[in-house]
Design a protein around this motif. Sequence first.
Motif, PDB file in Angstrom:
ATOM      1  N   ASP A   1     -74.445  -6.241 -32.149  1.00  0.00           N
ATOM      2  CA  ASP A   1     -75.151  -5.193 -31.405  1.00  0.00           C
ATOM      3  C   ASP A   1     -74.347  -4.673 -30.223  1.00  0.00           C
ATOM      4  O   ASP A   1     -74.652  -3.623 -29.662  1.00  0.00           O
ATOM      5  CB  ASP A   1     -76.486  -5.749 -30.871  1.00  0.00           C
ATOM      6  CG  ASP A   1     -77.433  -6.040 -32.024  1.00  0.00           C
ATOM      7  OD1 ASP A   1     -77.171  -5.516 -33.134  1.00  0.00           O
ATOM      8  OD2 ASP A   1     -78.404  -6.799 -31.812  1.00  0.00           O
ATOM      9  N   ALA A   2     -73.345  -5.457 -29.807  1.00  0.00           N
ATOM     10  CA  ALA A   2     -72.558  -5.029 -28.630  1.00  0.00           C
ATOM     11  C   ALA A   2     -71.710  -3.801 -28.935  1.00  0.00           C
ATOM     12  O   ALA A   2     -71.206  -3.152 -28.035  1.00  0.00           O
ATOM     13  CB  ALA A   2     -71.657  -6.177 -28.165  1.00  0.00           C
ATOM     14  N   TRP A   3     -71.551  -3.517 -30.231  1.00  0.00           N
ATOM     15  CA  TRP A   3     -70.688  -2.378 -30.593  1.00  0.00           C
ATOM     16  C   TRP A   3     -71.472  -1.078 -30.482  1.00  0.00           C
ATOM     17  O   TRP A   3     -72.500  -0.903 -31.131  1.00  0.00           O
ATOM     18  CB  TRP A   3     -70.155  -2.553 -32.011  1.00  0.00           C
ATOM     19  CG  TRP A   3     -69.017  -1.628 -32.309  1.00  0.00           C
ATOM     20  CD1 TRP A   3     -69.043  -0.547 -33.125  1.00  0.00           C
ATOM     21  CD2 TRP A   3     -67.698  -1.709 -31.780  1.00  0.00           C
ATOM     22  NE1 TRP A   3     -67.816   0.068 -33.136  1.00  0.00           N
ATOM     23  CE2 TRP A   3     -66.979  -0.628 -32.321  1.00  0.00           C
ATOM     24  CE3 TRP A   3     -67.053  -2.567 -30.891  1.00  0.00           C
ATOM     25  CZ2 TRP A   3     -65.634  -0.398 -32.010  1.00  0.00           C
ATOM     26  CZ3 TRP A   3     -65.722  -2.335 -30.593  1.00  0.00           C
ATOM     27  CH2 TRP A   3     -65.037  -1.266 -31.153  1.00  0.00           C
ATOM     28  N   THR A   4     -71.000  -0.185 -29.638  1.00  0.00           N
ATOM     29  CA  THR A   4     -71.657   1.104 -29.418  1.00  0.00           C
ATOM     30  C   THR A   4     -70.611   2.199 -29.584  1.00  0.00           C
ATOM     31  O   THR A   4     -69.405   1.906 -29.574  1.00  0.00           O
ATOM     32  CB  THR A   4     -72.207   1.184 -27.979  1.00  0.00           C
ATOM     33  OG1 THR A   4     -71.094   1.029 -27.081  1.00  0.00           O
ATOM     34  CG2 THR A   4     -73.245   0.103 -27.707  1.00  0.00           C
ATOM     35  N   PRO A   5     -71.044   3.440 -29.689  1.00  0.00           N
ATOM     36  CA  PRO A   5     -70.038   4.530 -29.751  1.00  0.00           C
ATOM     37  C   PRO A   5     -69.129   4.508 -28.526  1.00  0.00           C
ATOM     38  O   PRO A   5     -67.925   4.771 -28.627  1.00  0.00           O
ATOM     39  CB  PRO A   5     -70.900   5.797 -29.788  1.00  0.00           C
ATOM     40  CG  PRO A   5     -72.210   5.343 -30.362  1.00  0.00           C
ATOM     41  CD  PRO A   5     -72.408   3.930 -29.909  1.00  0.00           C
ATOM     42  N   GLU A   6     -69.691   4.156 -27.358  1.00  0.00           N
ATOM     43  CA  GLU A   6     -68.855   4.105 -26.144  1.00  0.00           C
ATOM     44  C   GLU A   6     -67.786   3.023 -26.275  1.00  0.00           C
ATOM     45  O   GLU A   6     -66.638   3.202 -25.883  1.00  0.00           O
ATOM     46  CB  GLU A   6     -69.707   3.815 -24.895  1.00  0.00           C
ATOM     47  CG  GLU A   6     -70.678   4.915 -24.498  1.00  0.00           C
ATOM     48  CD  GLU A   6     -71.908   4.961 -25.419  1.00  0.00           C
ATOM     49  OE1 GLU A   6     -72.307   3.902 -25.941  1.00  0.00           O
ATOM     50  OE2 GLU A   6     -72.447   6.061 -25.631  1.00  0.00           O
ATOM     51  N   ALA A   7     -68.219   1.874 -26.827  1.00  0.00           N
ATOM     52  CA  ALA A   7     -67.255   0.777 -26.988  1.00  0.00           C
ATOM     53  C   ALA A   7     -66.131   1.205 -27.929  1.00  0.00           C
ATOM     54  O   ALA A   7     -64.956   0.920 -27.693  1.00  0.00           O
ATOM     55  CB  ALA A   7     -67.963  -0.461 -27.540  1.00  0.00           C
ATOM     56  N   GLU A   8     -66.501   1.922 -29.000  1.00  0.00           N
ATOM     57  CA  GLU A   8     -65.469   2.352 -29.958  1.00  0.00           C
ATOM     58  C   GLU A   8     -64.484   3.312 -29.290  1.00  0.00           C
ATOM     59  O   GLU A   8     -63.265   3.193 -29.467  1.00  0.00           O
ATOM     60  CB  GLU A   8     -66.131   3.010 -31.172  1.00  0.00           C
ATOM     61  CG  GLU A   8     -65.107   3.489 -32.170  1.00  0.00           C
ATOM     62  CD  GLU A   8     -65.584   3.403 -33.618  1.00  0.00           C
ATOM     63  OE1 GLU A   8     -66.566   2.692 -33.892  1.00  0.00           O
ATOM     64  OE2 GLU A   8     -64.948   4.044 -34.467  1.00  0.00           O
ATOM     65  N   THR A   9     -65.031   4.223 -28.485  1.00  0.00           N
ATOM     66  CA  THR A   9     -64.142   5.160 -27.786  1.00  0.00           C
ATOM     67  C   THR A   9     -63.224   4.400 -26.844  1.00  0.00           C
ATOM     68  O   THR A   9     -62.019   4.671 -26.761  1.00  0.00           O
ATOM     69  CB  THR A   9     -64.999   6.168 -26.964  1.00  0.00           C
ATOM     70  OG1 THR A   9     -65.941   6.757 -27.853  1.00  0.00           O
ATOM     71  CG2 THR A   9     -64.144   7.237 -26.331  1.00  0.00           C
ATOM     72  N   ALA A  10     -63.797   3.433 -26.125  1.00  0.00           N
ATOM     73  CA  ALA A  10     -63.007   2.688 -25.145  1.00  0.00           C
ATOM     74  C   ALA A  10     -61.904   1.878 -25.827  1.00  0.00           C
ATOM     75  O   ALA A  10     -60.751   1.871 -25.386  1.00  0.00           O
ATOM     76  CB  ALA A  10     -63.929   1.759 -24.353  1.00  0.00           C
ATOM     77  N   TRP A  11     -62.244   1.212 -26.931  1.00  0.00           N
ATOM     78  CA  TRP A  11     -61.244   0.404 -27.633  1.00  0.00           C
ATOM     79  C   TRP A  11     -60.149   1.280 -28.229  1.00  0.00           C
ATOM     80  O   TRP A  11     -58.973   0.944 -28.190  1.00  0.00           O
ATOM     81  CB  TRP A  11     -61.894  -0.425 -28.745  1.00  0.00           C
ATOM     82  CG  TRP A  11     -62.286  -1.775 -28.263  1.00  0.00           C
ATOM     83  CD1 TRP A  11     -63.528  -2.183 -27.903  1.00  0.00           C
ATOM     84  CD2 TRP A  11     -61.411  -2.890 -28.059  1.00  0.00           C
ATOM     85  NE1 TRP A  11     -63.495  -3.485 -27.490  1.00  0.00           N
ATOM     86  CE2 TRP A  11     -62.209  -3.951 -27.579  1.00  0.00           C
ATOM     87  CE3 TRP A  11     -60.055  -3.098 -28.225  1.00  0.00           C
ATOM     88  CZ2 TRP A  11     -61.684  -5.192 -27.265  1.00  0.00           C
ATOM     89  CZ3 TRP A  11     -59.525  -4.339 -27.918  1.00  0.00           C
ATOM     90  CH2 TRP A  11     -60.334  -5.368 -27.440  1.00  0.00           C
ATOM     91  N   THR A  12     -60.560   2.413 -28.784  1.00  0.00           N
ATOM     92  CA  THR A  12     -59.565   3.300 -29.384  1.00  0.00           C
ATOM     93  C   THR A  12     -58.576   3.767 -28.323  1.00  0.00           C
ATOM     94  O   THR A  12     -57.356   3.792 -28.543  1.00  0.00           O
ATOM     95  CB  THR A  12     -60.273   4.518 -30.046  1.00  0.00           C
ATOM     96  OG1 THR A  12     -61.238   3.993 -30.978  1.00  0.00           O
ATOM     97  CG2 THR A  12     -59.300   5.406 -30.780  1.00  0.00           C
ATOM     98  N   ALA A  13     -59.113   4.100 -27.135  1.00  0.00           N
ATOM     99  CA  ALA A  13     -58.227   4.564 -26.059  1.00  0.00           C
ATOM    100  C   ALA A  13     -57.331   3.431 -25.566  1.00  0.00           C
ATOM    101  O   ALA A  13     -56.137   3.629 -25.321  1.00  0.00           O
ATOM    102  CB  ALA A  13     -59.075   5.109 -24.900  1.00  0.00           C
ATOM    103  N   ALA A  14     -57.903   2.230 -25.445  1.00  0.00           N
ATOM    104  CA  ALA A  14     -57.107   1.104 -24.945  1.00  0.00           C
ATOM    105  C   ALA A  14     -55.999   0.755 -25.935  1.00  0.00           C
ATOM    106  O   ALA A  14     -54.854   0.475 -25.548  1.00  0.00           O
ATOM    107  CB  ALA A  14     -58.009  -0.114 -24.711  1.00  0.00           C
ATOM    108  N   TYR A  15     -56.325   0.775 -27.232  1.00  0.00           N
ATOM    109  CA  TYR A  15     -55.289   0.480 -28.226  1.00  0.00           C
ATOM    110  C   TYR A  15     -54.216   1.569 -28.213  1.00  0.00           C
ATOM    111  O   TYR A  15     -53.017   1.272 -28.307  1.00  0.00           O
ATOM    112  CB  TYR A  15     -55.889   0.355 -29.632  1.00  0.00           C
ATOM    113  CG  TYR A  15     -54.795   0.174 -30.657  1.00  0.00           C
ATOM    114  CD1 TYR A  15     -54.182  -1.062 -30.817  1.00  0.00           C
ATOM    115  CD2 TYR A  15     -54.323   1.252 -31.411  1.00  0.00           C
ATOM    116  CE1 TYR A  15     -53.126  -1.226 -31.705  1.00  0.00           C
ATOM    117  CE2 TYR A  15     -53.264   1.097 -32.302  1.00  0.00           C
ATOM    118  CZ  TYR A  15     -52.674  -0.143 -32.446  1.00  0.00           C
ATOM    119  OH  TYR A  15     -51.633  -0.299 -33.307  1.00  0.00           O
TER     120      TYR A  15
END
Length: 403
Positions: free
Chosen positions: A107-121
């Motif tokens: 449940d911790a995975w949200t669209p915001e988290a995906e955006t943040a991880w994509t940017a960090a990677y």
Amino acid sequence: MSLERRNVKEDSTHIEMLDGKAAAYFYGRLFAANPRLRAMFPPAMDAQRDRLFQALTKIVSDRDGAPARAAYFGQLGRDHRKYGVRAEHYPAVGEALVATLRRFSGDAWTPEAETAWTAAYAEAARLMTEAAEAAAEQGPPWWVAEVLDHDRRGPDLAVLTLRPDAPLPFAAGQYVTVQTARWPRVWRPYSVANAPRADGTVRLHVRALPGGWVSGALVRHTGPGDAVLLGPPRGGMRLDPDSDRPLLLVAGGTGLAPLKALAEQATMSGRPREVHLLVGARTEADLYDLPELRLLEAACPTLRVVPVLSGPPRTGASHGALPEALERFGGPDDHDVYISGPEEMIRTVAIALRRLGVPPDRVHHDLLDTGTSATGTPTGCPVHETAGAAASSRAPAGQAVPW
Ligand SMILES: NC(=O)C1=CN([C@@H]2O[C@H](COP(=O)(O)OP(=O)(O)OC[C@H]3O[C@@H](n4cnc5c(N)ncnc54)[C@H](O)[C@@H]3O)[C@@H](O)[C@H]2O)C=CC1
């Protein structure tokens, strides 16, 4: 801390609690979608999980800020050249990474988290690619080196003399990674045991560890005429060119290698420094390099070599543990001190030095590369280029295999 980085950091807490399933999923997905990438990895993937999660932790680490991330991923990018990693491989890894996080974050995975991880990677990939491109202009990803001499100094120990096929620029105290024909794509770090020489040769001190792939191959299955690959020199455990303080070098076992290089450099230069080299070993038979050290000592009036045996006493050798020998040494507080050997030994010696009043900034060792201080506390320094050396059994952070 930016919103994006806070997001990836929260997710990373979740990641750390996962077992090996996430890593297995990540690599399974990566190789299924990109079968050719499999050839870049060693046959056995056991060690990969830790390295993957170490790199993930660095992606989300905000403690030391952007400069520390740039240093870590820059070094990682330079190291990845020797695996044949190219810019076009990064998107595939990013896709597999985000897919893994999505699958395992619940449940911790949200669209915001995906955006943040994509940017960090994307930031990490950019830092790695840029550093690799810059390094490509300065030198090859690896050197082929011929084994000129293989001197078996014990049942599990050999001193190898290698001649790289092109000049290999390094500083005394640095290490190289080594790959043997027997274990393709498996690299292990070894310190160069000599100061740079006119003939370009490098020496390595290798102890075959139980189950050690590369160390076993180098000690037992390598001989003159064979070829090995050497990765670019790394590590910052070097002499301070502005210091003329006397040197105290404390070596345990094959940890002698980088300290011998420093001793050569310090005593052979135009402005020789006074050097005390304490060589810790269990028994007399373990003093595998003593005859050569004595020759060096005879040639260098400012060098004193003191064997310290932790096992049975011997004439001409100090006896006891290295920290006790330091107590007897007396007055190391005006010295620059370098320590190299088993991790536990480095810790106990560093603690003894502190007790003896040696300022911490004069004590150099190789544990900072692994992100741990000599007293066991995290240094928060992902790739510390002022104190790096290599060990036959320990790979400095994030540099042994790709991703
Ligand atoms: N081969 C290389 O190029 C390099 C190797 N190293 C590291 O050096 C180590 C050498 O291992 P071995 O030769 O097997 O050495 P070892 O385990 O036989 O220890 C050698 C000596 O170190 C001292 N020592 C060991 N543990 C100690 C402790 N807990 N407290 C105080 N003193 C201690 C003792 O004097 C002992 O006789 C390995 O950990 C290796 O990773 C480090 C730098 C370079």
